[in-house]
Motif scaffolding. Structure first.
Motif, PDB file in Angstrom:
ATOM      1  N   SER A   1      -1.480 -64.660 -39.375  1.00  0.00           N
ATOM      2  CA  SER A   1      -0.945 -63.343 -39.019  1.00  0.00           C
ATOM      3  C   SER A   1      -2.074 -62.495 -38.469  1.00  0.00           C
ATOM      4  CB  SER A   1      -0.362 -62.667 -40.259  1.00  0.00           C
ATOM      5  OG  SER A   1      -0.489 -61.273 -40.160  1.00  0.00           O
ATOM      6  N   PRO A   2      -1.815 -61.761 -37.396  1.00  0.00           N
ATOM      7  CA  PRO A   2      -2.884 -60.921 -36.819  1.00  0.00           C
ATOM      8  C   PRO A   2      -3.350 -59.836 -37.782  1.00  0.00           C
ATOM      9  CG  PRO A   2      -1.075 -61.183 -35.280  1.00  0.00           C
ATOM     10  CD  PRO A   2      -0.610 -61.745 -36.572  1.00  0.00           C
ATOM     11  N   ILE A   3      -2.440 -59.362 -38.626  1.00  0.00           N
ATOM     12  CA  ILE A   3      -2.825 -58.302 -39.556  1.00  0.00           C
ATOM     13  C   ILE A   3      -3.904 -58.794 -40.509  1.00  0.00           C
ATOM     14  CG2 ILE A   3      -2.005 -56.709 -41.314  1.00  0.00           C
ATOM     15  CD1 ILE A   3       0.752 -56.911 -40.079  1.00  0.00           C
ATOM     16  N   LEU A   4      -3.699 -60.011 -41.006  1.00  0.00           N
ATOM     17  CA  LEU A   4      -4.697 -60.581 -41.902  1.00  0.00           C
ATOM     18  C   LEU A   4      -6.028 -60.716 -41.184  1.00  0.00           C
ATOM     19  CD1 LEU A   4      -2.594 -63.321 -43.707  1.00  0.00           C
ATOM     20  CD2 LEU A   4      -3.443 -61.211 -44.680  1.00  0.00           C
ATOM     21  N   TYR A   5      -5.929 -61.081 -39.920  1.00  0.00           N
ATOM     22  CA  TYR A   5      -7.152 -61.234 -39.137  1.00  0.00           C
ATOM     23  C   TYR A   5      -7.899 -59.910 -39.034  1.00  0.00           C
ATOM     24  CZ  TYR A   5     -10.071 -62.236 -35.030  1.00  0.00           C
ATOM     25  OH  TYR A   5     -11.124 -62.387 -34.155  1.00  0.00           O
ATOM     26  N   VAL A   6      -7.142 -58.858 -38.781  1.00  0.00           N
ATOM     27  CA  VAL A   6      -7.777 -57.552 -38.651  1.00  0.00           C
ATOM     28  C   VAL A   6      -8.407 -57.122 -39.965  1.00  0.00           C
ATOM     29  CG1 VAL A   6      -7.321 -55.118 -38.282  1.00  0.00           C
ATOM     30  CG2 VAL A   6      -6.335 -56.795 -36.743  1.00  0.00           C
ATOM     31  N   VAL A   7      -7.671 -57.349 -41.061  1.00  0.00           N
ATOM     32  CA  VAL A   7      -8.227 -57.007 -42.375  1.00  0.00           C
ATOM     33  C   VAL A   7      -9.521 -57.776 -42.618  1.00  0.00           C
ATOM     34  CG1 VAL A   7      -7.836 -57.122 -44.861  1.00  0.00           C
ATOM     35  CG2 VAL A   7      -5.999 -56.390 -43.370  1.00  0.00           C
ATOM     36  N   GLY A   8      -9.479 -59.054 -42.242  1.00  0.00           N
ATOM     37  CA  GLY A   8     -10.682 -59.861 -42.416  1.00  0.00           C
ATOM     38  C   GLY A   8     -11.840 -59.328 -41.603  1.00  0.00           C
ATOM     39  N   LEU A   9     -11.544 -58.875 -40.383  1.00  0.00           N
ATOM     40  CA  LEU A   9     -12.618 -58.345 -39.551  1.00  0.00           C
ATOM     41  C   LEU A   9     -13.189 -57.058 -40.140  1.00  0.00           C
ATOM     42  CD1 LEU A   9     -11.470 -58.817 -35.863  1.00  0.00           C
ATOM     43  CD2 LEU A   9     -13.425 -59.836 -36.999  1.00  0.00           C
ATOM     44  N   ILE A  10     -12.281 -56.195 -40.598  1.00  0.00           N
ATOM     45  CA  ILE A  10     -12.770 -54.953 -41.211  1.00  0.00           C
ATOM     46  C   ILE A  10     -13.617 -55.273 -42.428  1.00  0.00           C
ATOM     47  CG2 ILE A  10     -12.047 -52.832 -42.359  1.00  0.00           C
ATOM     48  CD1 ILE A  10      -9.608 -52.811 -40.595  1.00  0.00           C
ATOM     49  N   GLY A  11     -13.168 -56.266 -43.179  1.00  0.00           N
ATOM     50  CA  GLY A  11     -13.952 -56.692 -44.324  1.00  0.00           C
ATOM     51  C   GLY A  11     -15.320 -57.178 -43.912  1.00  0.00           C
ATOM     52  N   ALA A  12     -15.357 -57.904 -42.804  1.00  0.00           N
ATOM     53  CA  ALA A  12     -16.650 -58.392 -42.323  1.00  0.00           C
ATOM     54  C   ALA A  12     -17.557 -57.238 -41.946  1.00  0.00           C
ATOM     55  CB  ALA A  12     -16.434 -59.330 -41.136  1.00  0.00           C
ATOM     56  N   LEU A  13     -16.953 -56.230 -41.314  1.00  0.00           N
ATOM     57  CA  LEU A  13     -17.726 -55.042 -40.954  1.00  0.00           C
ATOM     58  C   LEU A  13     -18.292 -54.376 -42.188  1.00  0.00           C
ATOM     59  CD1 LEU A  13     -18.260 -53.069 -38.484  1.00  0.00           C
ATOM     60  CD2 LEU A  13     -16.487 -51.690 -39.505  1.00  0.00           C
ATOM     61  N   LEU A  14     -17.427 -54.209 -43.195  1.00  0.00           N
ATOM     62  CA  LEU A  14     -17.874 -53.573 -44.430  1.00  0.00           C
ATOM     63  C   LEU A  14     -18.944 -54.408 -45.113  1.00  0.00           C
ATOM     64  CD1 LEU A  14     -14.482 -52.304 -45.836  1.00  0.00           C
ATOM     65  CD2 LEU A  14     -16.405 -50.907 -45.103  1.00  0.00           C
ATOM     66  N   THR A  15     -18.751 -55.725 -45.084  1.00  0.00           N
ATOM     67  CA  THR A  15     -19.752 -56.600 -45.702  1.00  0.00           C
ATOM     68  C   THR A  15     -21.104 -56.383 -45.060  1.00  0.00           C
ATOM     69  OG1 THR A  15     -18.007 -58.236 -46.006  1.00  0.00           O
ATOM     70  CG2 THR A  15     -20.267 -58.982 -46.330  1.00  0.00           C
ATOM     71  N   ALA A  16     -21.087 -56.422 -43.742  1.00  0.00           N
ATOM     72  CA  ALA A  16     -22.355 -56.218 -43.045  1.00  0.00           C
ATOM     73  C   ALA A  16     -22.941 -54.863 -43.402  1.00  0.00           C
ATOM     74  CB  ALA A  16     -22.130 -56.330 -41.542  1.00  0.00           C
ATOM     75  N   PHE A  17     -22.039 -53.862 -43.472  1.00  0.00           N
ATOM     76  CA  PHE A  17     -22.507 -52.508 -43.761  1.00  0.00           C
ATOM     77  C   PHE A  17     -23.173 -52.418 -45.116  1.00  0.00           C
ATOM     78  CE2 PHE A  17     -22.651 -48.041 -43.216  1.00  0.00           C
ATOM     79  CZ  PHE A  17     -22.392 -47.484 -44.459  1.00  0.00           C
TER      80      PHE A  17
END
Lengths: 103, 681, 202
Positions: free
Chosen positions: B408-424
């Motif tokens: 699902s694209p939504i899950l993908y977006v959540v995962g990306l935001i999570g990746a951003l936060l992780t990096a942050f």
């Protein structure tokens, strides 16, 4: 005819006497009077046996009564011995004073 | 050579036994070397077994040693199922375990119960190996409970402090909730299959009725959620940081918490046979967890708590992968996560050790000049977790994201935001600890006071290591600036609380394992590069286990490159944002580190309130029910008997005449009864 | 009215009055004398039933020995004062006793009346003819010493044992221990089964 009806009367009389003796045994507290009531009951039974012997034309009824008489005598002897032993421990004891065996 | 598999768990068990009986006598540091040696030997054995496993059909080897529980038709055997999944896991369990044992010799130096620590660690490794190698659910559960028990023992290792003991209890009790799920799943599996053997279950799972499979899957999920600290049972993991850092590294980063993911991957045929909403549920739990945990990590000030929430978040990624059908991606991420998270944890342990048990990041800073080796390893770990290519985390995280996108694209977006936060938040941690200004000197006091005033909120009572009670002493030894220029040498430091500390680099016993792990964190990506099928080693290796149920993601090369680029951009953006906030101070970090996030979205607080309030009332009600109804019924029977008997015994009053009357009564009744039966001819 | 019936009537009255006298006399000596009357009546009834030997034995043994023995013991123990007939410590004893008696009589009378002569169901003339050629004493003696000789001997042993028992029972003991008063059955009470509120939760 008459004799036969009388036989049943004997039986009835014995039954009544037996009941009187039984009730007396349950009601009276004096041990000696209780023994006497037992004698009443035994006599009623004797009468019944003899009547049966007459009705059945058999001597066995009287033989049994013979034995009952003997055993009753023995029993009274032992019973009186008990009464004596009991009265020694508690003078004026009656049947109600012996009630240690209770649950 | 595969027949040597029994040695793999046997060696830690021998180590445990020897240390249990003779540990005190052996003492430090020999106990530590013994513990390390057995695990290292175990690791070497796994390599030998691995070489032998190549020749087995389907790379699967099963061996049965003896029957443990014979019960009629049902029997539980001690046997091992060595298939690609368990092989992969035992290799990194023993490998990372050996390195952490080595590290612990240095970290636990001087502790009064040094040998006991290694006893527990060995027992833990044994339990974890049994969990993974067991060929039936009962053995897996044995290992499951064993690692739970060792986790409790190790978290509460410094039990003299009440908060540590409480943290251990919290971990155990929260895990128990999950264990209930596992047990119910076992019962249902036995009821359905008649056997608890994994091979039987996985081979017969496709024929299951959907409701049965769904039930078992959901129960296993509950068990996994408890063990792997997902929403809502993740509350124990941050508190578990009360244990020594090697424990956090081994148990709560690399191995125990992955047991839940292992369980789900092992049971993938059951998941495949269950209703469609089950994988969705898993994916959503994973996505929610990874997001929430990442936001919480952003606001934490304790160096280990950041990593704890980070672990929860990364486990969320693994669950997301499982839910999206990417089982091999989940395992891939498990492996890379083990490496980089262990690096990060051991590195943080090195920092804590060097800072003389200081764990508050606000008092650190510019440590790269003082602890260069640690900093180097930590930075590699940081880059790996942030998802910067070509480090390992990038590849595994992207693997998961491609499966998520497929789902699902939504899950993908959540995962990306999570990746951003992780990096942050990871960059935030690195900048706060290793870069910037040194706040462990005099110059940092005013800044610290301001920071502290902000952070107080209705808080985490178990935030033991915050060390907030350090009164900033007015004197300063003046060593701060000197230590700045003093790189790499072990400086003489004063250790009084309330005074400034002078950090130093850790001994080789600690830095060597960190560097080894950092190396693997860097290169582990080669296990499963997505460029072509021939480079996807892990996918192909795991195919006998998960191949049938793995989602197939067909991507063109262009799509792949776009995905990789997007992931990289997000990672670099996160780093850049953190740089802007924490190094350049462009944005006030207080606007980002909200108290709401710091207090964990008040989830833990909510649980405490519930348990203390309505929850307690519920328990009291249950206890009351037990006391009044159940005990009352049992006691009531007794009381009834006694009462009835007491009344009945009055019949036997001792009067002879009364007895005679009873005889007469009985005789009369019998005669009367007989007379009714008699007929007169 | 035949002689037999007349005799039966008179003796029946004597027997019943004597029986009632035994049960209802206040003074035990009066009871004993009533018993004598009853036994005499029974003896005459035996004669009516052609049981001559038994009638004689009844008078000699029962009236002459047993009642005398009872009177001796009465005098020995000094129990000649009046009994207390009013109070009855056991609740319901009298009522139930009378009930039992009535039912017993009723049952037997019912059997007799309904059954008539079929109430007696034994086999006739098994052992020896009652009204045969021989007289009563002869027949009784013959049966006693042939068919029933074993019970006879056993009974003799029984008599011996009874005598010895009586002697042993009435020996004067060295220390007379009084009969103790039994504990009350009601006052014992029940301990609570569990101490839930004192002990607290398990």
């Amino acid at each position: 005819m008459d004799a036969q009806n009388l036989d049943l009367a004997y039986l009835a009389l014995a039954a009544i006497l037996f009941a009187i003796g039984g009730v007396g045994l349950l009601i009276r507290r004096n041990p000696l009077v209780m023994i006497m009531c037992v004698e009443l009951m035994l006599n009623a039974v004797n009468l019944t046996f003899v009547t049966f012997g007459k009705m059945l034309n058999d001597i066995t009824g009287q033989v049994i009564v013979f034995f009952v008489l003997v055993v009753a005598a023995a029993e009274v002897v032992v019973g009186l011995g008990l009464v004596v032993a009991m009265s020694r421990r508690r003078p004026g004891a009656d049947a109600d004073d012996l009630r240690l065996l209770r649950g | 050579m595969v027949h040597l598999i029994w040695l793999v768990p046997a060696l830690p068990l021998v180590g445990f036994t020897l240390l249990w009986f003779f540990g005190k006598r052996i003492g430090e540091p020999l106990a530590g070397w013994l513990g390390t040696a057995v695990v290292a030997l175990s690791f070497l054995t796994t390599l030998v077994v691995f070489a032998g496993l190549w020749n087995e059909p389907d790379h699967t080897f099963q061996v049965n040693y003896f029957t443990w529980i014979p019960a009629g038709d049902f029997h539980v055997d001690i046997g091992f199922l060595l298939d690609p999944l368990s092989m992969a896991m035992i290799m990194f369990i023993t490998g990372i375990g050996a390195l952490i044992h080595l590290y612990s010799i240095g970290y636990m130096h001087g502790d009064s119960r040094f040998p006991r620590f290694f006893t527990y660690l060995n027992l833990f490794v044994f339990s974890m190996l049994m969990l993974v190698l067991g060929d039936n659910m009962v053995l897996t559960f044995l290992g499951w409970e064993g690692v739970g028990a060792c986790s409790y023992l190790l978290i509460s290792f410094w039990f003299e402090k009440e908060a540590n003991a409480s943290a251990g209890k919290k971990a155990f009790v929260t895990n128990r909730v999950g264990d209930w799920g596992f047990m119910v799943a076992m019962f249902m599996a036995f009821f359905t299959f008649g056997s608890l053997n994994w091979t039987t279950i996985t081979s017969q799972a496709p024929g299951l009725a959907q409701t049965t499979a769904t039930f078992i899957a959901v129960m296993l999920l509950i068990g996994a959620v408890g063990k792997s600290a997902q929403l809502p049972l993740f509350i124990w993991l941050p508190d578990a940081m009360a244990g020594p850092t090697p424990v956090s590294a081994l148990i709560h980063a690399a191995t125990m918490v992955t047991a839940g993911v292992y369980l789900l991957v092992r049971a993938n045929p059951v998941l495949a046979a269950s209703a469609d909403w089950v994988p969705w549920l898993i994916a959503i739990i994973g996505a929610a967890t990874l997001f929430i945990a990442a936001t919480i990590a952003v606001a934490q000030t304790d160096i280990k708590k950041v990593l704890a929430y980070s672990t929860v978040s990364q486990l969320g990624y693994m669950f997301l992968a499982v839910g999206s059908g990417g089982y091999s991606a989940a395992i891939f991420h498990m492996i890379t996560h083990a490496f980089f998270k262990a690096t990060l944890f051991l590195g943080s342990g090195s920092v804590i050790h060097g800072m003389h048990d200081e764990q508050d990041m606000r008092r650190m800073g510019a440590l790269r000049k003082v602890m260069p080796l640690t900093a180097f390893a930590f930075i590699i770990g940081w880059l790996a977790i942030a998802g910067v290519p070509p480090f390992s985390g990038f590849w595994s995280k992207d693997d998961i994201l491609s499966f998520a996108l497929h789902k699902s694209p939504i899950l993908y977006v959540v995962g990306l935001i999570g990746a951003l936060l992780t990096a942050f938040y990871m960059s935030r941690q690195v900048f706060m600890v290793f870069f910037g200004n040194a706040r462990w000197g005099e110059s940092g006091d005013a800044e610290l006071a301001a920071l502290e005033a902000h952070q107080t909120g209705a808080g985490d009572a178990a935030d033991t290591a915050a060390a907030g009670s350090h009164a900033a002493g007015a004197d300063d030894l003046g060593d701060a600036t000197a230590a700045d220029a003093d790189a790499g040498s072990v400086a003489v430091a004063t250790e009084h609380h309330g005074e400034h500390v002078t950090p130093h680099e850790s001994p080789w016993l600690m830095t060597l394992p960190i560097l080894v792990l950092a190396f693997f964190a860097a290169v582990a990506g080669v296990l499963n590069l997505p460029f072509s099928e021939s480079t996807e080693f892990l996918n192909r290796w795991l195919e006998p286990v998960v191949g049938a149920n793995q989602a197939v993601v067909d991507e063109s090369t262009l799509q792949l490159i776009v995905e990789l680029t997007i992931s990289t951009i997000f990672a670099l953006t996160g780093i850049a944002l953190a740089y802007a906030v924490y190094m350049k101070r462009k944005v006030d970090h207080r606007k980002i580190e909200l108290p709401f996030l710091y207090n964990g979205w008040y989830i833990d607080h909510g649980v405490t309130v519930f348990m203390g309030g309505p929850g307690r009332k519920l328990f009291d009600l249950v206890a009351l029910f037990d006391r009044v109804v159940i005990d009352g019924a049992v006691n009531g029977v007794g009381r009834l008997s006694r009462g009835g008997a007491a009344r009945l015994r009055t019949v036997q009053n001792g009067y002879v005449r009364w007895y005679a009357l009873m005889i007469g009564l009985g005789a009369v009744l019998i005669v009367a009864f007989i007379l009714t039966q008699v007929s007169f001819s | 009215m035949t002689v037999e019936a007349f005799v039966f009537g008179v003796c029946a009255v004597v027997v019943l009055v004597g029986g009632l006298g035994v049960v209802m006399s206040r003074n035990p000596v009066h009871s004993a004398l009533s018993l004598v009357a009853t036994l005499f009546g029974i003896a005459v009834l035996f004669l009516n039933l052609d049981a001559q030997l038994l009638a004689a034995v009844q008078v000699i043994v029962y009236t002459g020995a047993i009642v005398v023995l009872i009177l001796f013991v009465m005098m020995l123990l000094g129990v000649d004062k009046d009994d207390d007939l009013e109070t009855e410590p056991l609740v319901g004893q009298r009522v139930l006793a009378v009930l039992v008696g009535l039912i017993m009589v009723g049952a037997v009378l019912a059997v007799i009346i309904i059954g008539g002569h079929n109430a007696v169901t034994g086999a006739r003339s098994v052992t020896g003819q009652l009204a045969g050629g021989y007289d009563n004493v002869y027949e009784l003696g013959r049966q006693l010493f042939t068919t029933y000789v074993f019970p006879l001997e056993v009974t003799a042993g029984l008599l011996t044992i009874a005598v010895v028992g009586a002697v042993v029972l009435s020996r004067r003991p060295k220390d007379v221990q009084p009969i103790p008063e039994p504990e009350s059955m009601i006052d014992q009470g029940d301990e609570p089964l569990t101490l839930t509120h004192e002990e607290g939760a398990h």
